[in-house]
Design an enzyme around this catalytic site. Sequence first.
Site, short mmCIF file in Angstrom:
data_model
loop_
_atom_site.label_atom_id
_atom_site.label_comp_id
_atom_site.label_asym_id
_atom_site.label_seq_id
_atom_site.Cartn_x
_atom_site.Cartn_y
_atom_site.Cartn_z
N SER A 88 0.84 -1.20 0.00
CA SER A 88 0.00 0.00 0.00
C SER A 88 0.88 1.26 0.00
O SER A 88 1.63 1.48 -0.95
CB SER A 88 -0.96 -0.04 1.20
OG SER A 88 -2.01 0.87 1.04
N HIS A 107 -7.70 -5.74 0.57
CA HIS A 107 -6.52 -4.89 0.66
C HIS A 107 -5.41 -5.52 1.49
O HIS A 107 -4.23 -5.30 1.25
CB HIS A 107 -6.92 -3.53 1.25
CG HIS A 107 -5.90 -2.47 1.05
ND1 HIS A 107 -5.57 -1.97 -0.19
CD2 HIS A 107 -5.12 -1.79 1.94
CE1 HIS A 107 -4.64 -1.03 -0.06
NE2 HIS A 107 -4.35 -0.91 1.21
#
Length: 262
Positions: free
Chosen positions: A99, A232
Site C-alpha cells: 500500500s 486490501h
Amino acid sequence: MTTTTAITAERDLWIRRFRPARPGAPRLLCLPHAGGSAGFYLPFAQELAPEVNVLAVQYPGRQDRRAEPASLSLTELAEALFRLLDPEDQTPLTLFGHSMGAVVSFELARLLEAAGRPPAHLVASARRGPHLPPGPSFHHLGDAALLAEVSRLNGTDVPPLEDEDILRMALPALRADFRAVESHVHTPGPPLTCPVTAMTGTTDPRVPLRDARTWSTTTRGPFTLSLHPGGHFYLVPRHSEVTTELRSLLTRTGPEPTPHPA
C-alpha cells in the site's frame, strides 16, 4: 560518537531484523502500509529466514518511535532509507512495499537506480501505479470516520483493534501517513530497469486490477501481475502463499517473469 557509529545507530532505528539470516542471503526490505509498523512483517521473517534476510522498516511516529514526528513526505522516507542502506553491501536487494509502502519502495528504487545500485526486484503490493492519483482524501476526517475507513479496508483479513488506548496511540501516525500519501506528487522520470511485480488482492476495494496492471509502465524490465484471493490486506491470511512466491522470486527457483513488451 563517530559518523559510522551514528549511521549504524540510525540504521538500527529504521531497519529491523527479526530473525538471523545465513551469510550472503538475499535481502528483502519490507515497507509497511499507512499506520503500519515493522512488526507487520514478522511472519515473513519467520517463514523466509535464514534463506532470506528479511529486513522490516520502522517508520518514525509509531510504537518505539512514537515520540518522533511522523513523516509527512513519502519522498523523505525514501531518501532516509536510501541514506541508510549500506552501499558496500552487494547482496541482492528486493524491495517489498504494501500500500503506502509500495510508493515509498518505488521512490527508493528510483534513488538506487540513479546511484548505480539498482534493486534486484521491486514488489508493489496493494497499490495502484504510482503515477495515478492517490484516490479519496481521508486524513482530514474525524477519528471515528478515519477508523471506519481503516476497518473497511481491513475487511475480514485483519482482526479489529479493540483496545482504545492502542487505537488512540495509533491514530496520529495513521493520520500523518494518510496525509503523506494523499499529498504525494508523482514526478515523471525514466522507467526502472529492474523487474517489477505488482501483487494484489482480487477483491481490493481500493486497487482495481486495471490500476494494478499500470505498474507495468514503471519499468523497462520484466513485469508480472500476481493475484491473490482477498482484499486490501490479502497477505495477512495468505502470508504462506505470499512468502512462498517471494522465496521463489528471491532465490530464482521459480519461472522467469514474462518480459515487458517494448
